[in-house]
Design an enzyme around this catalytic site. Structure first.
Site, PDB file in Angstrom:
ATOM      1  N   HIS A 198     -23.647   5.615  93.575  1.00  0.00           N
ATOM      2  CA  HIS A 198     -24.591   4.746  94.273  1.00  0.00           C
ATOM      3  C   HIS A 198     -24.946   3.506  93.472  1.00  0.00           C
ATOM      4  O   HIS A 198     -25.281   2.474  94.022  1.00  0.00           O
ATOM      5  CB  HIS A 198     -25.817   5.541  94.714  1.00  0.00           C
ATOM      6  CG  HIS A 198     -25.467   6.436  95.857  1.00  0.00           C
ATOM      7  ND1 HIS A 198     -25.239   7.769  95.695  1.00  0.00           N
ATOM      8  CD2 HIS A 198     -25.197   6.156  97.139  1.00  0.00           C
ATOM      9  CE1 HIS A 198     -24.874   8.283  96.859  1.00  0.00           C
ATOM     10  NE2 HIS A 198     -24.847   7.325  97.749  1.00  0.00           N
ATOM     11  N   GLU A 439     -18.760  13.248 106.731  1.00  0.00           N
ATOM     12  CA  GLU A 439     -18.511  13.085 105.298  1.00  0.00           C
ATOM     13  C   GLU A 439     -18.358  14.415 104.579  1.00  0.00           C
ATOM     14  O   GLU A 439     -18.155  14.463 103.373  1.00  0.00           O
ATOM     15  CB  GLU A 439     -19.611  12.237 104.649  1.00  0.00           C
ATOM     16  CG  GLU A 439     -21.027  12.708 104.914  1.00  0.00           C
ATOM     17  CD  GLU A 439     -22.077  11.751 104.361  1.00  0.00           C
ATOM     18  OE1 GLU A 439     -21.735  10.864 103.572  1.00  0.00           O
ATOM     19  OE2 GLU A 439     -23.254  11.908 104.730  1.00  0.00           O
ATOM     20  N   ASP A 463     -18.063  10.308 100.364  1.00  0.00           N
ATOM     21  CA  ASP A 463     -18.309  11.740 100.193  1.00  0.00           C
ATOM     22  C   ASP A 463     -17.151  12.573 100.713  1.00  0.00           C
ATOM     23  O   ASP A 463     -16.832  13.614 100.133  1.00  0.00           O
ATOM     24  CB  ASP A 463     -19.606  12.146 100.912  1.00  0.00           C
ATOM     25  CG  ASP A 463     -20.819  11.832 100.057  1.00  0.00           C
ATOM     26  OD1 ASP A 463     -20.802  12.178  98.867  1.00  0.00           O
ATOM     27  OD2 ASP A 463     -21.769  11.222 100.567  1.00  0.00           O
ATOM     28  N   CYS A 510     -17.652   3.759 107.087  1.00  0.00           N
ATOM     29  CA  CYS A 510     -18.636   3.016 106.297  1.00  0.00           C
ATOM     30  C   CYS A 510     -18.496   3.310 104.802  1.00  0.00           C
ATOM     31  O   CYS A 510     -19.296   2.853 104.005  1.00  0.00           O
ATOM     32  CB  CYS A 510     -20.052   3.301 106.782  1.00  0.00           C
ATOM     33  SG  CYS A 510     -20.478   5.027 106.689  1.00  0.00           S
TER      34      CYS A 510
HETATM   35  C1  PEP Z   1     -20.172   7.769 102.228  1.00  0.00           C
HETATM   36  O1  PEP Z   1     -20.363   8.891 101.773  1.00  0.00           O
HETATM   37  O2  PEP Z   1     -19.048   7.260 102.412  1.00  0.00           O
HETATM   38  C2  PEP Z   1     -21.317   6.920 102.581  1.00  0.00           C
HETATM   39  C3  PEP Z   1     -21.134   5.781 103.191  1.00  0.00           C
HETATM   40  O3  PEP Z   1     -22.548   7.350 102.216  1.00  0.00           O
HETATM   41  P1  PEP Z   1     -23.124   7.262 100.732  1.00  0.00           P
HETATM   42  O4  PEP Z   1     -22.174   6.438  99.922  1.00  0.00           O
HETATM   43  O5  PEP Z   1     -24.476   6.666 100.834  1.00  0.00           O
HETATM   44  O6  PEP Z   1     -23.142   8.697 100.309  1.00  0.00           O
HETATM   45 MG    MG Z   2     -22.294   9.796 101.877  1.00  0.00          MG
END
Ligand code: PEP
Ligand code: MG
Length: 593
Positions: A198, A439, A463, A510
């Site tokens: 993150h 995910e 994920d 995403c």
């Molecule tokens: C992902 O897991 O691809 C996602 C977009 O969520 P995050 O990166 O916030 O876990």
């Molecule tokens: Mg995620």
């Protein structure tokens, strides 16, 4: 490793956020913040006293939470340590001593407090009692915490940032990264971390060129060194030679020119050479990014992460959330804004929810699990999202879904909140769509059934890759195993895209892989028509779409499902669709023949 002062050091890490930064290094370590020796004008003295009181209150609150957690996990005996520290924080001698020094000398709170603590420590050290002498450690601990608080939070050293600063840290929490301001900080280098941690995601959102997994950069650099961060290739230069500096300055000028060119094409639709429309959406992590998202030509927000609201010491109120969401929904209207309910847990730590340390946080109490177990937290957020929806078009996205039961329970909670708002006569969006993040591998495998329950899918490949390949997304040691193009991942994505198409619902991506040109081609070939990336990446991604051909991409995607590795997939895409990836970047000095 010892080195002479001006020696040029070149380190390789992992490119985590694109772009070039040239600046002065600032090391960020959990060390005692520098104590300012500034004096305050007489009319500001009482404000300084208040600032000191506020810092004490915040540290006490934090300590109470820690005490509760320790008591819960390890029993009351260990919790007594914090009892003692809390008592010290409330000590009149310490408080009065500091306030007296502020008033008598016009000192800033930091200096007055540090002097008082030094005085108290000396007193303790002289005591002929081993137990009491050992309390000096507690005093030092408190001193550190209060000084950090007075310095404006946990970013020790950052208050010294000048313009063109590049932060070097061993590792950085997402909450710390979120505090980095783009005005002074130009780049970030960490010893640990992975591209989808993150912290890296936030760095990309902030447009901060970032290199992670350098292993030892923060030890080799000294604050004040001239450094270059190459966020495209993952290279870091410490005290670079003149030729390297010249090369990067030229590259930086080219980068600015290219950004200008790309920005002139924001209104152009993203259509492939064979006429297929691809919708490019923005991922938004912080409310201040929305203006850039709109300017980038995004046709909506594909995923708004809401964790930023929860990084403090208390849960955000409905009004605070409504404010943040309404701002984004309004700015993006009439395009949709997909607001993801809070995905705490994993590496997204918070002090706002009483969680316990877990052996495997990514497999533990995270995302929808926390929301369903904490109904008030969930209800407050749902109310704010539904109310924000009246300013445009909001959608609800549920993270970390692993099965149907969670979706049904979450939908029931949404339904109840809708009824409640209705009864209270509070304006809210009535036709708000609900989608799920795909995910977790079980959700991908169950996509057919899930598609019957929801209005859309959003593939969280960050994920999905981690859980499918059993590779921690933030662990530098196994970073080379983290491959979004692994055929196992691609097969799951194909399964989800097919299930969505069969049910007539959209499926977007995403995760970070959507911004990788090679992966974007494969994703389009697998049937994905919506890509959500950070705003800064939209112009480049549009170039890829404009140069791509869906018929060819589909052929390669089909072949890739049968390949044996992600390396093979990448090589194949690059060979067949060369013209999509025309990289005009000149070779680096060390690569020149
Ligand atoms: C992902 O897991 O691809 C996602 C977009 O969520 P995050 O990166 O916030 O876990
Ligand atoms: Mg995620």
């Amino acid at each position: 490793m010892a080195r002479t002062k001006r020696e040029h050091l070149r380190l390789e890490g992992t490119a985590a956020a694109p772009g070039i930064a040239i600046g002065k290094a600032l090391t960020h370590r959990a060390e005692r913040p520098a104590v300012s020796r500034r004096r305050v004008p007489t009319h500001r003295i009482e404000a300084e006293v208040l600032r000191f009181h506020a810092a004490l209150a915040s540290v006490s609150e934090d300590m109470r939470r820690t005490r509760q957690r320790v008591e819960h996990e390890h029993g009351a005996d260990l919790a007594l340590i914090f009892e003692a520290q809390l008592a010290m924080l409330d000590d009149m001698l310490m408080k009065d001593g500091t306030i007296e020094r502020i008033r008598a000398n016009n000192w800033v709170a930091e200096r007055a407090f540090a002097e008082t603590m030094a005085h108290l420590r000396q007193g303790f050290e002289k005591i002929d009692n081993e137990y009491l002498r050992a309390r000096v450690g507690d005093l030092k601990d408190i001193e550190h915490q209060v000084l950090v608080q007075l310095a404006g939070g946990s970013l020790s050293g950052l208050q010294n940032a000048r313009s063109n600063t590049v932060i070097f840290a061993r590792d950085m929490l997402p909450s710390e990264a979120a505090q980095l301001g783009r005005r002074l900080v130009k780049g970030l280098v960490t010893d640990a971390g992975g591209t989808t941690s993150h912290t890296s995601i936030i760095a990309r959102s902030l447009g901060l060129p970032t290199v992670v997994a350098t292993e030892r950069a923060s030890h080799l650099v000294s604050t004040g060194d001239l450094v270059v961060v190459d966020g495209d290739t993952g290279t870091v230069h410490i005290c670079p030679d003149a030729e390297t500096v010249r090369y990067y300055r030229a590259l930086l000028r080219r980068q600015v020119r290219r950004e200008r060119e790309l920005s002139q094409r924001t209104e152009l639709p993203a259509v492939t050479t064979d006429g297929v429309h691809i919708t490019l959406l923005a991922n938004v992590d912080l409310p201040q990014e929305i203006e850039q998202a709109v300017a980038s030509g995004a046709r909506g927000v594909g995923m708004m992460r809401t964790e930023f609201l929860y990084l403090g010491y208390r849960l955000p109120s409905e009004a605070e959330q409504l404010d943040a969401y309404a701002h984004i929904v309004r700015a993006m209207a009439p395009h949709p804004v997909v607001i993801r309910t809070v995905d705490l847990g994993g590496d997204k730590l918070t002090h706002a929810v009483d969680s316990v340390a877990e052996a495997n946080p990514f497999l533990g109490w995270r995302g929808i699990r926390i929301c369903l177990d904490t109904p008030d937290l969930f209800r407050t957020q749902l109310r704010a999202i539904l109310r924000a929806g009246v300013h445009g078009n909001a959608r609800i996205l549920l993270p970390m879904i692993s099965g149907l039961d969670e979706v049904r329970r979450a939908k029931e909670a949404i339904h109840q909140v809708q009824q409640e708002l209705e009864q209270q006569g509070i304006a809210h969006q009535k036709d708000c769509q609900v989608g799920v993040m795909i995910e977790v591998p079980s959700a991908a495998i169950m996509a057919e059934q899930l598609a019957q329950e929801v209005d859309f899918f959003s593939l969280g490949t960050n994920d999905l890759v981690q859980y499918t390949l059993a590779v921690d997304r933030g662990n530098a040691r196994v970073a080379d195993l983290y491959d979004p193009l692994h055929p196992a991942v691609l097969r799951l994505i194909r399964q989800v895209a097919d299930a969505a198409a069969a049910a007539g619902i959209p499926a977007s991506i995403c995760g970070a892989m959507a911004a990788d040109p090679v992966a974007a081609v494969i994703l389009m070939g697998l049937g994905i028509r919506l890509l959500s990336v950070s705003s800064a990446q939209i112009p480049e991604l549009k170039e890829v779409v404009l140069a791509a051909n869906i018929a060819t991409a589909s052929e390669i995607a089909c072949e890739s499902l049968k390949m044996s590795s992600g390396v093979e997939v990448r090589a194949r895409v690059q060979a067949v669709m060369k013209e999509v990836f025309l990289t005009a970047r000149p070779p680096r000095p060390e690569e020149a023949p």
